[in-house]
Design a protein around this motif. Structure first.
Motif, PDB file in Angstrom:
ATOM      1  N   UNK A   8      48.331  21.367  34.355  1.00 33.96           N
ATOM      2  CA  UNK A   8      48.800  22.730  34.581  1.00 33.96           C
ATOM      3  C   UNK A   8      47.708  23.524  35.284  1.00 33.96           C
ATOM      4  N   UNK A   9      48.097  24.694  35.791  1.00 33.27           N
ATOM      5  CA  UNK A   9      47.140  25.625  36.366  1.00 33.27           C
ATOM      6  C   UNK A   9      46.596  26.529  35.257  1.00 33.27           C
ATOM      7  N   UNK A  10      45.291  26.781  35.304  1.00 34.17           N
ATOM      8  CA  UNK A  10      44.662  27.685  34.340  1.00 34.17           C
ATOM      9  C   UNK A  10      43.460  28.338  34.997  1.00 34.17           C
ATOM     10  N   UNK A  11      43.115  29.518  34.523  1.00 33.01           N
ATOM     11  CA  UNK A  11      41.926  30.217  34.997  1.00 33.01           C
ATOM     12  C   UNK A  11      40.783  29.918  34.033  1.00 33.01           C
ATOM     13  N   UNK A  12      39.723  29.289  34.547  1.00 27.64           N
ATOM     14  CA  UNK A  12      38.575  28.946  33.710  1.00 27.64           C
ATOM     15  C   UNK A  12      37.294  29.539  34.291  1.00 27.64           C
ATOM     16  N   UNK A  13      36.329  29.752  33.405  1.00 28.50           N
ATOM     17  CA  UNK A  13      35.002  30.180  33.832  1.00 28.50           C
ATOM     18  C   UNK A  13      33.976  29.270  33.183  1.00 28.50           C
ATOM     19  N   UNK A  14      32.999  28.853  33.974  1.00 29.00           N
ATOM     20  CA  UNK A  14      31.932  27.980  33.468  1.00 29.00           C
ATOM     21  C   UNK A  14      30.626  28.739  33.296  1.00 29.00           C
ATOM     22  N   UNK A  15      30.607  30.002  33.715  1.00 27.99           N
ATOM     23  CA  UNK A  15      29.447  30.864  33.528  1.00 27.99           C
ATOM     24  C   UNK A  15      29.927  32.302  33.419  1.00 27.99           C
ATOM     25  N   UNK A  16      29.110  33.157  32.829  1.00 33.35           N
ATOM     26  CA  UNK A  16      29.462  34.567  32.742  1.00 33.35           C
ATOM     27  C   UNK A  16      29.037  35.281  34.020  1.00 33.35           C
ATOM     28  N   UNK A  17      29.661  36.429  34.262  1.00 34.26           N
ATOM     29  CA  UNK A  17      29.299  37.173  35.466  1.00 34.26           C
ATOM     30  C   UNK A  17      30.431  38.062  35.938  1.00 34.26           C
TER      31      UNK A  17
END
Length: 334
Positions: A8-17
């Motif tokens: 599926x499509x998802x919005x992910x973040x691997x770092x803050x900012x």
């Protein structure tokens, strides 16, 4: 129903900012554990708290999928282990709304005990738009401040998602409602939604105006999602024995407070969290039922600022942080 895909499509973040850390990715569709349902999300809400996790103000393990609420359709149910009767089955095809982590995604696995059926007459868009912010506003009015008819109430950021709902709900319970906002246009929107008086916070002396409006009494209940920039003024204009409900940090976190400052007026200072009011299933059903009835009866207007494609989550974050939006921001998960 269509078969459930593997990815599926998802919005992910691997770092803050900044908003640029939000990336659209292909990830596995989660498998529901025992006692969970798999929901195909139609819409997920964008809330200011999402920006706190994105920037690292609120710590969280990475990688992280943001989002705290969604509405959609149940496509699978995994019965609880051991035949437990404490989890009521949710049939495939049931339209539901829920709060959980990681809803910026096309599918979510959610505890069946935390989903609520969307009643006939409400769309998935309406349910997603009102659920988290509506429950937040309603429990702040009914539980945190216990506002009574005839009391003075002030809402900061009265044209925002929670603010517009608070203004309407306070009117419903019979309060005298004052709204603050950053522009005259936003003040006009607050008036259209039930604020009897409005103050342009960027151009007027809020404390002086409140004293004038209330005849020197002050406000009995203040609902403050702004935080650092408004807290000192809150303590000046609150009425004796008033409730100061601080529920957000849009301008920054309120610094540590000398508790002796509350003594001059016997102020009740609160920093409530929604989950504490709906942790028990009976409370979740009670407040959700009341909220949906307000919408169905036409007493509560749901203002949606915009619906963004899931791929444009970063743009939604830019917009909500600009303080130029009014009402609710949604992501379409299609």
């Amino acid at each position: 129903m269509a078969p459930v895909p593997q990815t599926m499509k998802a919005i992910q973040m691997t770092q803050t900012g900044g908003p640029e850390v939000l990336q659209l990715k292909d990830v596995p569709v989660p498998s529901p554990s025992a006692g969970q349902v798999l929901v195909k999300n139609d819409f997920t809400g964008v809330n200011f708290i999402d920006t706190y996790f994105r920037t690292g103000l609120y710590p969280a393990a990475l990688p992280l999928t943001l989002g705290r609420e969604a509405a959609g359709t149940v496509v699978a149910f995994s019965p609880p282990d051991g035949g437990s009767s404490s989890v009521v089955p949710v049939p495939v095809g049931t339209r539901v709304v829920y709060m959980d982590q990681g809803t910026y995604a096309q599918y979510s696995a959610v505890d069946a005990s935390r989903v609520v059926r969307v009643p006939d007459g409400l769309t998935a868009e309406q349910a997603a738009a009102v659920y988290l912010q509506g429950l937040t506003a309603w429990t702040l009015v009914r539980e945190a401040a216990d506002v009574r008819p005839g009391q003075w109430a002030l809402v900061h950021a009265a044209a925002g998602g929670v603010g517009l709902l608070l203004v309407q709900m306070l009117g419903i319970v019979g309060a005298n409602v004052i709204g603050t906002a950053s522009t005259r246009e936003k003040c006009e929107l607050a008036r259209e939604n039930g604020a009897g008086w409005t103050i342009v916070g960027s151009a007027e002396d809020v404390v002086a105006r409140v004293k004038d409006i209330t005849g020197g009494h002050g406000v009995d209940a203040i609902f403050d999602g702004v935080g650092k920039a408004t807290f000192d003024a809150d303590l000046e204009m609150i009425a004796p024995k008033g409730h100061l409900v601080s529920f957000g940090n849009a301008s920054g976190v309120v610094p540590p407070v000398n508790i002796l400052r509350l003594g001059a007026k016997n102020v009740k200072l609160m920093r409530p969290v929604l989950n504490g009011y709906i942790a028990e299933r009976q409370d979740l059903e009670k407040y959700t039922g009341e909220l949906f009835e307000l919408v169905a009866s036409g007493k509560l207007n749901i203002a949606v600022h915009d619906v963004y494609p899931l791929s444009q989550a970063a743009r939604a974050h830019v917009d909500i942080e600009s303080r130029k939006t009014t009402g609710k921001l949604l992501l379409s998960c299609e």
